[in-house]
Write an enzyme that holds these catalytic residues in place. Structure first.
Site, PDB file in Angstrom:
ATOM      1  N   ARG A   1       0.855  -1.189   0.000  1.00  0.00           N
ATOM      2  CA  ARG A   1       0.000   0.000   0.000  1.00  0.00           C
ATOM      3  C   ARG A   1       0.890   1.237   0.000  1.00  0.00           C
ATOM      4  NH1 ARG A   1      -3.700  -2.555  -1.632  1.00  0.00           N
ATOM      5  NH2 ARG A   1      -5.751  -2.849  -0.714  1.00  0.00           N
TER       6      ARG A   1
ATOM      7  N   HIS B   1      -1.624  -0.289  -9.840  1.00  0.00           N
ATOM      8  CA  HIS B   1      -2.311  -1.152  -8.867  1.00  0.00           C
ATOM      9  C   HIS B   1      -2.841  -2.425  -9.548  1.00  0.00           C
ATOM     10  CE1 HIS B   1      -4.502  -1.166  -4.754  1.00  0.00           C
ATOM     11  NE2 HIS B   1      -4.302  -2.410  -5.177  1.00  0.00           N
TER      12      HIS B   1
HETATM   13  P1  NAP Z   1      -1.925 -10.494   5.785  1.00  0.00           P
HETATM   14  O1  NAP Z   1      -2.059 -11.953   5.546  1.00  0.00           O
HETATM   15  O2  NAP Z   1      -2.799  -9.821   6.772  1.00  0.00           O
HETATM   16  O3  NAP Z   1      -0.383 -10.257   6.192  1.00  0.00           O
HETATM   17  C1  NAP Z   1       0.069  -9.048   6.679  1.00  0.00           C
HETATM   18  C2  NAP Z   1       1.486  -9.244   7.210  1.00  0.00           C
HETATM   19  O4  NAP Z   1       1.982  -7.986   7.668  1.00  0.00           O
HETATM   20  C3  NAP Z   1       1.536 -10.199   8.403  1.00  0.00           C
HETATM   21  O5  NAP Z   1       2.705 -10.998   8.344  1.00  0.00           O
HETATM   22  C4  NAP Z   1       1.618  -9.244   9.589  1.00  0.00           C
HETATM   23  O6  NAP Z   1       2.265  -9.771  10.729  1.00  0.00           O
HETATM   24  C5  NAP Z   1       2.451  -8.135   9.006  1.00  0.00           C
HETATM   25  N1  NAP Z   1       2.264  -6.911   9.773  1.00  0.00           N
HETATM   26  C6  NAP Z   1       1.127  -6.241  10.028  1.00  0.00           C
HETATM   27  N2  NAP Z   1       1.363  -5.173  10.809  1.00  0.00           N
HETATM   28  C7  NAP Z   1       2.697  -5.186  11.051  1.00  0.00           C
HETATM   29  C8  NAP Z   1       3.554  -4.358  11.809  1.00  0.00           C
HETATM   30  N3  NAP Z   1       3.084  -3.290  12.486  1.00  0.00           N
HETATM   31  N4  NAP Z   1       4.860  -4.668  11.858  1.00  0.00           N
HETATM   32  C9  NAP Z   1       5.347  -5.737  11.200  1.00  0.00           C
HETATM   33  N5  NAP Z   1       4.580  -6.568  10.467  1.00  0.00           N
HETATM   34  C10 NAP Z   1       3.272  -6.293  10.399  1.00  0.00           C
HETATM   35  O7  NAP Z   1      -2.076  -9.699   4.427  1.00  0.00           O
HETATM   36  P2  NAP Z   1      -1.855 -10.243   2.929  1.00  0.00           P
HETATM   37  O8  NAP Z   1      -3.042 -10.989   2.470  1.00  0.00           O
HETATM   38  O9  NAP Z   1      -0.525 -10.907   2.849  1.00  0.00           O
HETATM   39  O10 NAP Z   1      -1.838  -8.857   2.132  1.00  0.00           O
HETATM   40  C11 NAP Z   1      -0.854  -7.871   2.402  1.00  0.00           C
HETATM   41  C12 NAP Z   1      -1.266  -6.574   1.744  1.00  0.00           C
HETATM   42  O11 NAP Z   1      -1.102  -6.652   0.339  1.00  0.00           O
HETATM   43  C13 NAP Z   1      -2.738  -6.203   1.903  1.00  0.00           C
HETATM   44  O12 NAP Z   1      -2.997  -5.611   3.154  1.00  0.00           O
HETATM   45  C14 NAP Z   1      -2.942  -5.226   0.760  1.00  0.00           C
HETATM   46  O13 NAP Z   1      -2.698  -3.925   1.240  1.00  0.00           O
HETATM   47  C15 NAP Z   1      -1.874  -5.624  -0.254  1.00  0.00           C
HETATM   48  N6  NAP Z   1      -2.444  -6.100  -1.547  1.00  0.00           N
HETATM   49  C16 NAP Z   1      -2.077  -5.465  -2.681  1.00  0.00           C
HETATM   50  C17 NAP Z   1      -2.567  -5.900  -3.911  1.00  0.00           C
HETATM   51  C18 NAP Z   1      -2.142  -5.250  -5.191  1.00  0.00           C
HETATM   52  O14 NAP Z   1      -2.657  -5.572  -6.259  1.00  0.00           O
HETATM   53  N7  NAP Z   1      -1.185  -4.339  -5.171  1.00  0.00           N
HETATM   54  C19 NAP Z   1      -3.433  -7.002  -3.957  1.00  0.00           C
HETATM   55  C20 NAP Z   1      -3.795  -7.605  -2.776  1.00  0.00           C
HETATM   56  C21 NAP Z   1      -3.293  -7.154  -1.566  1.00  0.00           C
HETATM   57  P3  NAP Z   1       1.643 -11.020  11.522  1.00  0.00           P
HETATM   58  O15 NAP Z   1       1.858 -12.216  10.610  1.00  0.00           O
HETATM   59  O16 NAP Z   1       2.451 -11.102  12.750  1.00  0.00           O
HETATM   60  O17 NAP Z   1       0.196 -10.725  11.743  1.00  0.00           O
END
Ligand code: NAP
Length: 310
Positions: free
Chosen positions: A225, A273
């Site tokens: 993001r 995006h």
């Molecule tokens: P997720 O499964 O919720 O994983 C988020 C990761 O970030 C987890 O490992 C979490 O730690 C870590 N995290 C959260 N807060 C943190 C902090 N303060 N310090 C350190 N680590 C932290 O999310 P996901 O499904 O992998 O998706 C990640 C992001 O990708 C989404 O939120 C979205 O913004 C983005 N995205 C982008 C696209 C695109 O097309 N560009 C598409 C889809 C998603 P824990 O494991 O300890 O909880």
């Protein structure tokens, strides 16, 4: 009793999702009425995207859950009432797409594709790229998408480290957490990939101070993001050469305004995006399974922790 399911995604998604969701709900034996319109007080579940028609949840007086079609929920968390369970999208198709995008852009940097394909200009400078085993890549965020991407990079032989809020133990990945862990993970990152959610705690994870920890000339890939990066600090780091190049798929303001300096910067690649998206057939399976679970009184998959914001 029949569960009333309101589809409140993008209107053009309805013709695709309607048959898929109906088939999945029937396959799981869920008695559901799926529509794009109901009286609000009759709705049990909302299949939701911020790009859809619902913005005010207050008239939905008997909601059992909101099922987000998006993985990133920063726009959704503030609008869904705290008492209503909210799930985010974890979809194998979305995961696969993100993994492919991350691997592709990492290989672009690793193999020096810009120099060797696009920028030769008649020069003959034979220098093979190093092997992946001699290249270190750090993934910030080891959730669904970060872990899948990190594993794919490790399978190609890269030295992969990762950082998350809670400590992880993933075979083949050096896992770090906490403030000190971030410093260690960044200090060894020739290529950094951001797959953190957008929350108050992750804003400006890459700032002047943390980018100074990177090896000089490091590359940044951000499909997470926009607010994860301090834009002014990144532009300064690009101009000083501390950061060699950045590939940015997400921005604080989208579409990225035409006057934004990223568009014209020679060391920035902007993508609109498109790193990955929810894939309808696999997403419909997850949504239907969560409705089945809710109707059966079971714990929902991929519940958002409202206090953490993801
Ligand atoms: P997720 O499964 O919720 O994983 C988020 C990761 O970030 C987890 O490992 C979490 O730690 C870590 N995290 C959260 N807060 C943190 C902090 N303060 N310090 C350190 N680590 C932290 O999310 P996901 O499904 O992998 O998706 C990640 C992001 O990708 C989404 O939120 C979205 O913004 C983005 N995205 C982008 C696209 C695109 O097309 N560009 C598409 C889809 C998603 P824990 O494991 O300890 O909880």
């Amino acid at each position: 009793m029949t569960a009333n399911v309101l589809f409140a995604g993008r209107p053009d998604g309805w013709p695709v999702y309607e048959p898929l969701l109906k088939t999945e709900l029937a396959r799981l034996g869920v008695d559901a009425d799926l529509r794009t319109e109901f009286a609000p007080e009759e709705v049990d579940y909302i299949v939701y995207a911020p790009s859809g028609p619902v913005s005010d949840f207050t008239p939905f007086s008997r909601l059992k859950a909101v099922l987000s079609m998006w993985a990133g929920v920063e726009k959704i968390v503030p609008v869904v009432p705290a008492a209503v369970p909210l799930t985010r999208m974890v979809d194998s198709g979305l995961e696969r797409g993100m993994t492919e995008w991350v691997v592709g852009h990492t290989l672009r940097y690793h193999l020096g594709m810009d120099v060797h394909i696009l920028g030769q200009n008649g020069h003959w400078k034979p220098k093979a790229p190093p092997l992946a085993k001699d290249r270190s890549v750090t993934v910030l965020g080891l959730g669904a998408l970060g872990t899948a991407s990190a594993k794919a990079l490790a399978a190609l032989g890269f030295q992969v480290s990762g950082w998350s809020r809670s400590q992880k133990d993933i075979a083949g990945i050096a896992c770090y957490s906490g403030a000190e862990g971030l410093k260690t993970a960044l200090a060894q990152a020739e290529i950094v990939i951001l797959l953190l959610p957008d929350t108050p705690a992750t804003e400006n994870t890459l700032n002047a101070e943390t980018m100074a920890l990177l090896p000089k000339g490091a590359r940044i890939i951000n499909p997470g993001r926009g607010p994860l990066i301090d834009d002014a600090a990144l532009l300064a780091a690009l101009d000083s050469g501390q950061v060699g190049h950045a590939t940015l798929d997400v921005f604080r303001v989208e579409p990225l305004p035409p006057e934004h300096p990223y568009w014209a910067h020679p060391n920035v690649t902007v993508t609109p995006h498109i790193a990955s998206e929810t894939r309808e057939s696999t997403a419909a399976e997850v949504i239907a399974e969560n409705i089945r679970r809710a109707e059966a009184g079971e714990t929902l998959l991929h519940l958002v922790d409202r206090s953490l914001g993801y």
